[in-house]
Scaffold this motif. Structure first.
Motif, short mmCIF file in Angstrom:
data_model
loop_
_atom_site.label_atom_id
_atom_site.label_comp_id
_atom_site.label_asym_id
_atom_site.label_seq_id
_atom_site.Cartn_x
_atom_site.Cartn_y
_atom_site.Cartn_z
N PHE A 1 0.88 -1.17 0.00
CA PHE A 1 0.00 0.00 0.00
C PHE A 1 0.91 1.22 0.00
O PHE A 1 1.76 1.37 0.88
CB PHE A 1 -0.90 -0.01 1.23
N ARG A 2 0.77 2.06 -1.01
CA ARG A 2 1.66 3.22 -1.20
C ARG A 2 0.91 4.51 -0.91
O ARG A 2 -0.23 4.68 -1.33
CB ARG A 2 2.20 3.22 -2.62
N VAL A 3 1.59 5.40 -0.22
CA VAL A 3 1.05 6.71 0.10
C VAL A 3 1.98 7.76 -0.50
O VAL A 3 3.20 7.68 -0.34
CB VAL A 3 0.95 6.91 1.63
N MET A 4 1.41 8.72 -1.21
CA MET A 4 2.20 9.81 -1.78
C MET A 4 1.64 11.14 -1.30
O MET A 4 0.46 11.44 -1.49
CB MET A 4 2.19 9.77 -3.31
N LEU A 5 2.49 11.89 -0.62
CA LEU A 5 2.13 13.22 -0.16
C LEU A 5 2.79 14.25 -1.05
O LEU A 5 3.97 14.14 -1.37
CB LEU A 5 2.62 13.44 1.28
N ARG A 6 2.02 15.25 -1.42
CA ARG A 6 2.56 16.42 -2.13
C ARG A 6 2.57 17.54 -1.12
O ARG A 6 1.54 17.88 -0.54
CB ARG A 6 1.68 16.79 -3.32
N MET A 7 3.77 18.10 -0.87
CA MET A 7 3.89 19.14 0.14
C MET A 7 4.43 20.42 -0.48
O MET A 7 5.45 20.39 -1.17
CB MET A 7 4.80 18.68 1.27
N GLU A 8 3.72 21.50 -0.25
CA GLU A 8 4.15 22.82 -0.70
C GLU A 8 4.80 23.51 0.50
O GLU A 8 4.16 23.69 1.53
CB GLU A 8 2.95 23.61 -1.21
N ILE A 9 6.06 23.89 0.34
CA ILE A 9 6.86 24.41 1.44
C ILE A 9 7.04 25.92 1.30
O ILE A 9 7.23 26.44 0.20
CB ILE A 9 8.24 23.70 1.48
N ARG A 10 6.98 26.60 2.44
CA ARG A 10 7.14 28.06 2.47
C ARG A 10 8.46 28.45 1.84
O ARG A 10 9.49 27.83 2.13
CB ARG A 10 7.08 28.57 3.91
N PRO A 11 8.47 29.49 1.00
CA PRO A 11 9.72 29.95 0.37
C PRO A 11 10.80 30.24 1.41
O PRO A 11 10.53 30.84 2.46
CB PRO A 11 9.31 31.22 -0.36
N THR B 1 -3.39 7.81 -2.15
CA THR B 1 -3.08 6.45 -1.72
C THR B 1 -3.34 5.50 -2.87
O THR B 1 -4.18 5.77 -3.74
CB THR B 1 -3.92 6.05 -0.49
N MET B 2 -2.60 4.39 -2.87
CA MET B 2 -2.73 3.45 -3.98
C MET B 2 -2.26 2.06 -3.57
O MET B 2 -1.53 1.92 -2.60
CB MET B 2 -1.94 3.95 -5.19
N HIS B 3 -2.69 1.08 -4.32
CA HIS B 3 -2.23 -0.31 -4.16
C HIS B 3 -1.28 -0.60 -5.31
O HIS B 3 -1.64 -0.45 -6.48
CB HIS B 3 -3.41 -1.28 -4.21
N VAL B 4 -0.06 -1.02 -4.99
CA VAL B 4 0.91 -1.38 -6.02
C VAL B 4 0.47 -2.70 -6.62
O VAL B 4 0.26 -3.68 -5.90
CB VAL B 4 2.33 -1.48 -5.43
N VAL B 5 0.29 -2.73 -7.94
CA VAL B 5 -0.15 -3.96 -8.60
C VAL B 5 0.93 -4.68 -9.36
O VAL B 5 0.78 -5.85 -9.71
CB VAL B 5 -1.37 -3.68 -9.53
N ALA B 6 2.04 -3.98 -9.64
CA ALA B 6 3.15 -4.63 -10.33
C ALA B 6 4.40 -3.79 -10.11
O ALA B 6 4.32 -2.59 -9.88
CB ALA B 6 2.86 -4.75 -11.83
N ALA B 7 5.55 -4.43 -10.18
CA ALA B 7 6.83 -3.74 -10.06
C ALA B 7 7.83 -4.42 -10.98
O ALA B 7 7.91 -5.65 -11.02
CB ALA B 7 7.32 -3.77 -8.62
N LEU B 8 8.56 -3.63 -11.74
CA LEU B 8 9.59 -4.14 -12.62
C LEU B 8 10.89 -3.41 -12.32
O LEU B 8 10.91 -2.19 -12.30
CB LEU B 8 9.21 -3.89 -14.09
N ALA B 9 11.95 -4.14 -12.08
CA ALA B 9 13.26 -3.53 -11.82
C ALA B 9 13.90 -3.17 -13.15
O ALA B 9 13.84 -3.93 -14.12
CB ALA B 9 14.14 -4.49 -11.05
N GLY B 10 14.51 -2.00 -13.20
CA GLY B 10 15.24 -1.58 -14.39
C GLY B 10 16.62 -2.22 -14.44
O GLY B 10 17.10 -2.77 -13.43
N ALA B 11 17.27 -2.14 -15.61
CA ALA B 11 18.57 -2.76 -15.79
C ALA B 11 19.59 -2.23 -14.79
O ALA B 11 20.42 -2.99 -14.27
CB ALA B 11 19.06 -2.54 -17.21
N ALA B 12 19.54 -0.95 -14.47
CA ALA B 12 20.51 -0.37 -13.54
C ALA B 12 20.20 -0.73 -12.09
O ALA B 12 21.02 -0.57 -11.21
CB ALA B 12 20.53 1.16 -13.67
N GLY B 13 18.99 -1.25 -11.85
CA GLY B 13 18.59 -1.61 -10.49
C GLY B 13 19.01 -3.00 -10.07
O GLY B 13 18.73 -3.41 -8.93
#
Length: 108
Positions: free
Chosen positions: A6-16, A93-105
């Motif tokens: 279960f993935r959570v992504m927060l977008r935060m706007e920070i004071r200058p 919020t989201m449910h990860v349904v698939a993951a693929l590693a890249g060549a550099a990973g």
């Protein structure tokens, strides 16, 4: 395992002018999230397109355990330390349904 994350992504706007202090504080309080037994990790990223915008991504073993953390006293204290730097933000919020590693990973 990817379909269980279960993935959570927060977008935060920070004071200058407070960006470096925000980054420092995030590092200092990060263990309050990552020490939780259901947390798989978290990442702080600065937007390459918008000044003062950050994204925090955290992965959890499942949604119910994240929701329990979200309403906990531990999380309230974490938010209180970061709140003075924020002017706005959102949560996705989201449910990860698939993951693929890249060549550099080094994936298999």
């Amino acid at each position: 395992m990817a379909d269980q994350v279960f993935r959570v992504m927060l977008r935060m706007e920070i004071r200058p002018g407070m960006e470096k202090d925000f980054e420092r504080t995030w590092r200092e309080v990060g263990a309050s999230v990552t020490d939780h037994p259901a947390n798989l990790g978290q990442w702080l990223s600065r937007s390459a397109e918008e000044n003062g915008v950050y994204y925090i991504v955290s992965d959890w073993t499942d949604e119910p355990r994240f929701r329990a953390f979200e309403t906990s006293e531990r999380h309230v204290r974490h938010r209180e330390k970061l709140h003075p730097y924020r002017t706005g933000g959102s949560m996705t919020t989201m449910h990860v349904v698939a993951a693929l590693a890249g060549a550099a990973g080094g994936g298999t």
